[in-house]
Design an enzyme around this catalytic site. Structure first.
Site, mmCIF file in Angstrom:
data_model
loop_
_atom_site.group_PDB
_atom_site.id
_atom_site.type_symbol
_atom_site.label_atom_id
_atom_site.label_comp_id
_atom_site.label_asym_id
_atom_site.label_seq_id
_atom_site.Cartn_x
_atom_site.Cartn_y
_atom_site.Cartn_z
ATOM 1 N N LYS A 136 11.578 -8.816 1.938
ATOM 2 C CA LYS A 136 10.680 -9.476 0.984
ATOM 3 C C LYS A 136 9.460 -8.577 0.764
ATOM 4 O O LYS A 136 8.518 -8.572 1.556
ATOM 5 C CB LYS A 136 10.213 -10.843 1.506
ATOM 6 C CG LYS A 136 9.587 -11.656 0.372
ATOM 7 C CD LYS A 136 8.415 -12.511 0.768
ATOM 8 C CE LYS A 136 7.110 -11.809 0.895
ATOM 9 N NZ LYS A 136 6.508 -11.273 -0.334
ATOM 10 N N ASN B 113 0.807 -1.234 0.000
ATOM 11 C CA ASN B 113 0.000 0.000 0.000
ATOM 12 C C ASN B 113 0.839 1.282 0.000
ATOM 13 O O ASN B 113 0.610 2.163 -0.820
ATOM 14 C CB ASN B 113 -1.031 -0.018 1.132
ATOM 15 C CG ASN B 113 -0.416 -0.058 2.493
ATOM 16 O OD1 ASN B 113 0.646 -0.628 2.682
ATOM 17 N ND2 ASN B 113 -1.065 0.557 3.456
ATOM 18 N N GLU C 277 2.902 -5.258 12.425
ATOM 19 C CA GLU C 277 2.115 -4.035 12.177
ATOM 20 C C GLU C 277 0.961 -4.460 11.295
ATOM 21 O O GLU C 277 1.151 -4.770 10.123
ATOM 22 C CB GLU C 277 2.967 -2.993 11.440
ATOM 23 C CG GLU C 277 4.229 -2.573 12.140
ATOM 24 C CD GLU C 277 3.972 -1.679 13.341
ATOM 25 O OE1 GLU C 277 2.814 -1.293 13.582
ATOM 26 O OE2 GLU C 277 4.939 -1.376 14.045
ATOM 27 N N GLY D 284 -3.626 -4.632 10.603
ATOM 28 C CA GLY D 284 -4.702 -3.792 10.079
ATOM 29 C C GLY D 284 -5.269 -2.822 11.101
ATOM 30 O O GLY D 284 -4.819 -2.751 12.245
ATOM 31 N N THR E 211 -4.034 -8.789 9.380
ATOM 32 C CA THR E 211 -4.049 -9.427 10.697
ATOM 33 C C THR E 211 -4.022 -10.954 10.564
ATOM 34 O O THR E 211 -3.338 -11.637 11.338
ATOM 35 C CB THR E 211 -5.281 -8.944 11.490
ATOM 36 O OG1 THR E 211 -5.162 -7.520 11.628
ATOM 37 C CG2 THR E 211 -5.355 -9.567 12.873
ATOM 38 N N GLU F 46 -11.823 -4.528 8.350
ATOM 39 C CA GLU F 46 -11.005 -3.601 7.570
ATOM 40 C C GLU F 46 -11.302 -3.793 6.088
ATOM 41 O O GLU F 46 -11.138 -4.880 5.552
ATOM 42 C CB GLU F 46 -9.522 -3.877 7.831
ATOM 43 C CG GLU F 46 -8.637 -2.877 7.134
ATOM 44 C CD GLU F 46 -7.162 -3.152 7.367
ATOM 45 O OE1 GLU F 46 -6.745 -4.307 7.179
ATOM 46 O OE2 GLU F 46 -6.435 -2.211 7.719
ATOM 47 N N GLN G 159 -8.320 -6.523 -4.787
ATOM 48 C CA GLN G 159 -8.748 -5.474 -3.850
ATOM 49 C C GLN G 159 -10.044 -4.825 -4.320
ATOM 50 O O GLN G 159 -10.925 -4.524 -3.513
ATOM 51 C CB GLN G 159 -7.650 -4.420 -3.692
ATOM 52 C CG GLN G 159 -6.508 -4.823 -2.795
ATOM 53 C CD GLN G 159 -6.947 -5.198 -1.387
ATOM 54 O OE1 GLN G 159 -6.828 -6.347 -0.988
ATOM 55 N NE2 GLN G 159 -7.479 -4.254 -0.645
ATOM 56 N N CYS H 237 -3.260 1.730 6.531
ATOM 57 C CA CYS H 237 -3.648 0.968 7.713
ATOM 58 C C CYS H 237 -4.207 1.872 8.804
ATOM 59 O O CYS H 237 -5.049 1.460 9.584
ATOM 60 C CB CYS H 237 -2.446 0.205 8.243
ATOM 61 S SG CYS H 237 -1.018 1.261 8.437
HETATM 62 P P1 NAD Z 1 -0.882 -9.359 3.334
HETATM 63 O O1 NAD Z 1 -0.946 -9.687 4.769
HETATM 64 O O2 NAD Z 1 -1.658 -10.163 2.382
HETATM 65 O O3 NAD Z 1 0.621 -9.435 2.818
HETATM 66 C C1 NAD Z 1 1.671 -8.702 3.416
HETATM 67 C C2 NAD Z 1 2.991 -9.361 3.080
HETATM 68 O O4 NAD Z 1 3.031 -10.662 3.658
HETATM 69 C C3 NAD Z 1 3.252 -9.566 1.594
HETATM 70 O O5 NAD Z 1 4.631 -9.364 1.343
HETATM 71 C C4 NAD Z 1 2.904 -11.025 1.385
HETATM 72 O O6 NAD Z 1 3.569 -11.588 0.273
HETATM 73 C C5 NAD Z 1 3.369 -11.645 2.675
HETATM 74 N N1 NAD Z 1 2.703 -12.884 3.069
HETATM 75 C C6 NAD Z 1 1.457 -13.312 2.746
HETATM 76 N N2 NAD Z 1 1.208 -14.501 3.335
HETATM 77 C C7 NAD Z 1 2.303 -14.832 4.061
HETATM 78 C C8 NAD Z 1 2.645 -15.916 4.907
HETATM 79 N N3 NAD Z 1 1.794 -16.913 5.153
HETATM 80 N N4 NAD Z 1 3.851 -15.925 5.503
HETATM 81 C C9 NAD Z 1 4.732 -14.913 5.307
HETATM 82 N N5 NAD Z 1 4.459 -13.854 4.499
HETATM 83 C C10 NAD Z 1 3.261 -13.806 3.892
HETATM 84 O O7 NAD Z 1 -1.254 -7.805 3.271
HETATM 85 P P2 NAD Z 1 -1.375 -6.893 2.002
HETATM 86 O O8 NAD Z 1 -2.642 -7.236 1.311
HETATM 87 O O9 NAD Z 1 -0.122 -6.878 1.219
HETATM 88 O O10 NAD Z 1 -1.489 -5.444 2.719
HETATM 89 C C11 NAD Z 1 -2.663 -4.978 3.237
HETATM 90 C C12 NAD Z 1 -2.717 -5.151 4.744
HETATM 91 O O11 NAD Z 1 -1.574 -4.568 5.357
HETATM 92 C C13 NAD Z 1 -3.885 -4.444 5.377
HETATM 93 O O12 NAD Z 1 -4.526 -5.307 6.279
HETATM 94 C C14 NAD Z 1 -3.267 -3.280 6.112
HETATM 95 O O13 NAD Z 1 -3.971 -2.814 7.221
HETATM 96 C C15 NAD Z 1 -1.953 -3.791 6.488
HETATM 97 N N6 NAD Z 1 -1.009 -2.695 6.710
HETATM 98 C C16 NAD Z 1 -0.661 -2.400 7.995
HETATM 99 C C17 NAD Z 1 0.210 -1.355 8.258
HETATM 100 C C18 NAD Z 1 0.616 -1.047 9.663
HETATM 101 O O14 NAD Z 1 1.645 -0.442 9.862
HETATM 102 N N7 NAD Z 1 -0.115 -1.458 10.663
HETATM 103 C C19 NAD Z 1 0.754 -0.620 7.212
HETATM 104 C C20 NAD Z 1 0.386 -0.935 5.914
HETATM 105 C C21 NAD Z 1 -0.499 -2.001 5.680
#
Ligand code: NAD
Length: 504
Positions: free
Chosen positions: A198, A175, A274, A276, A254, A408, A356, A307
């Site tokens: 990664k 994001n 960090e 959702g 999450t 979320e 999305q 987020c």
């Molecule tokens: P996601 O959880 O699908 O993926 C995040 C990362 O994790 C990606 O690099 C993905 O390839 C990897 N991943 C996926 N499955 C995995 C697994 N089983 N083991 C290890 N790695 C894995 O999230 P997304 O769709 O990329 O991003 C959106 C989410 O991120 C939203 O829920 C948002 O709230 C959150 N977010 C949080 C913050 C924060 O600081 N709190 C900041 C930005 C985004």
């Protein structure tokens, strides 16, 4: 003529699509293709078509990256030579400055950021926050004298030594990829850890650039490695389960955060999560410029893909109709001033992917079925281009038990909820699985502060106060995560303490 006012062309947003440089791996100081040469398409969210290629790391590549990071940590002076690290991190920052144009292209064509968002959160703020980490680094405590204590018939001089945790696996989302990558990679490097980054499959280039520029800056081999992969899960899970990795810092959903904790348990991995959010903005009835404050909650910046966005608006029941009128006018005023890649004033473009878009449209459907009223937006907008466009959307008559208030959505969808009094507002704000951010506005700062103190969350804005900056700790409670990023706290998360006592 203002670019945002131009007539729509037959294929809006398509013409300017460039070819991004191939996102390559960096492993052990070498920038290279994946073993076996596999690549995958990077998709431009404005058009839904390929905008470049990324290396698709194999299991062999991931293993090599972990081995390189381990070796660099165990066998070089990276973890102990603070001055060298500090100088190299500053040099890397300067190279990022020289590459602002490329960073902007990556934010636009990988993450789908509109120009006014590129210049703020995506590139400008991300680099400013990097400067904040550089500025706080000299305040990190490496040793602490805990004084002499007389026990068992002798004096003992005690000290605490802080040292880097070791090899860090940094797993990041799509994001605001530069900002999140900086928060993890720069803090871990400053702490003296070695890193395997990664990035998300959708935004590989914003990860790959870290490896390339680290090599150019003269980082020792293995200190900063980058692996990109089409499959979202496998490479990340390898980092989580491999015993050579000491710590996982993760930003994402999450559900995945929970899985990382489970999978990491076997090797007792240290994890920072960090996750959702579903943050609430409370506007009290005594807020001066009530209508203006309400209007400012219009959720459109980067299509709501943040987020910490305030996606629940809590307004007093006594002024609910006024709030509705203010929002109606705000959304009408915002109108079609979004979704043009060339407009320097647009803050909103497409959402990142088909997945999305479908998810957001699914929630808009759920909101209507749950009985909420659509005040504005709610439709996909294919006329904006062949990519993933959905209107800024506002639901009123929302109750906090609805799914659109609890889950979320990660899109431009605002849910407006009525409250009766301060206690009710606090109860509703806290009635959430999440606790990442939030805000409160009032004409009485003491009243607003009292409420801010009682919200279970990682950051709160009072009367528009800026609570997310590179020199302040950021993170969540409850389902929003564990640990803090940014600021001194964000560097210290990568340190372990060790007690050394000397019998005198
Ligand atoms: P996601 O959880 O699908 O993926 C995040 C990362 O994790 C990606 O690099 C993905 O390839 C990897 N991943 C996926 N499955 C995995 C697994 N089983 N083991 C290890 N790695 C894995 O999230 P997304 O769709 O990329 O991003 C959106 C989410 O991120 C939203 O829920 C948002 O709230 C959150 N977010 C949080 C913050 C924060 O600081 N709190 C900041 C930005 C985004």
């Amino acid at each position: 003529m203002d670019a945002s006012l131009k007539e729509p062309s037959a294929k809006p947003n398509a013409a300017a699509s460039p070819v991004l440089p191939e996102a390559l791996l960096t492993i052990d100081g070498v920038v290279r293709k994946a073993a076996g040469g596999k690549t995958y398409d990077v998709i431009n969210p404005w058009t839904g078509t390929p905008v470049g290629q990324a290396a698709d790391a194999s299991a062999e590549d991931v293993d090599a990256a972990i081995a390189a990071a381990r070796k660099a940590f165990d066998e070089t002076d990276w973890s102990t030579n603070h001055e060298k690290r500090y100088a190299l991190v500053k040099k890397l920052r300067a190279l990022f400055e020289d590459n602002r144009g490329r960073l902007s292209d990556l934010a636009r064509y990988e993450a789908g950021a509109a120009m006014a968002a590129v210049n703020t959160a995506h590139v400008g703020m991300a680099l400013n926050c990097w400067d904040d980490l550089i500025a706080v680094f000299p305040q990190v405590t490496w040793e602490e004298d805990r004084g002499i204590k007389h026990v068992y018939g002798a004096d003992h001089r005690r000290m605490i030594v802080y040292s880097p945790v070791g090899v860090v696996g940094a797993i990041t989302p799509w994001n605001v990829p530069l900002y999140v990558n900086v928060g993890k990679v720069v803090a871990a490097l400053l702490a003296g850890c070695t890193v395997i980054l990664k990035p998300a499959p959708d935004t590989p280039g914003m990860g790959a650039i870290f490896g390339e520029l680290a090599v150019e800056a003269g980082f020792p081999a293995g200190v900063l490695n980058v692996i990109t992969a089409a499959d979202p899960v496998t490479a990340g899970e390898t980092l989580v389960t491999d015993p050579r990795v000491d710590l996982i810092t993760f930003t994402g959903s999450t559900g995945v955060g929970r899985r990382i904790m489970e999978k990491g348990a076997a090797t007792l991995k240290r994890v920072f999560l960090e996750l959702g959010g579903k943050s609430a903005k409370i506007i009290l009835e005594d807020t001066p410029n009530f209508a203006q404050d309400v209007a400012m909650t219009l959720l459109a910046y980067h299509a709501g893909q943040g987020c910490a966005v305030q996606s629940r608006l809590l307004v007093p029941r006594s002024r609910y109709d006024e709030a509705k009128a203010a929002l109606k006018a705000a959304y009408a005023g915002f109108g079609d001033n979004w979704g043009d890649i060339d407009s320097p004033t647009h803050i909103m473009g497409p959402v990142v992917s088909r997945k999305q878009l479908d998810r957001i449209l699914g929630y808009i459907d759920i909101g209507q079925k749950e009985g909420a009223t659509l005040l504005a937006g709610g439709k996909p907008r294919p006329d904006k281009g062949t990519g993933y466009f959905v209107e800024p959307t506002c639901f009123v008559d929302v109750t906090n038990d609805m799914r659109i208030a609890q889950e979320e959505i990660f899109g431009p969808v605002l849910s407006v909820i009525a409250f009766d009094d301060d206690e009710d507002a606090i109860r509703i704000a806290n009635d959430s699985d999440y606790g990442l951010s939030g805000g409160v506005s009032s004409g009485d700062p003491a009243r607003a502060m009292a409420i801010a103190r009682r919200i279970r969350t990682g950051s709160m804005s009072v009367n528009g106060g800026m609570c997310i900056m590179g020199d302040l700790p950021f993170g969540g409670v409850k389902g929003s995560g564990i640990g803090r990023e940014w600021g001194i706290e964000g560097i210290e998360e990568f340190l372990d303490s060790k007690v050394i006592a000397v019998r005198l």
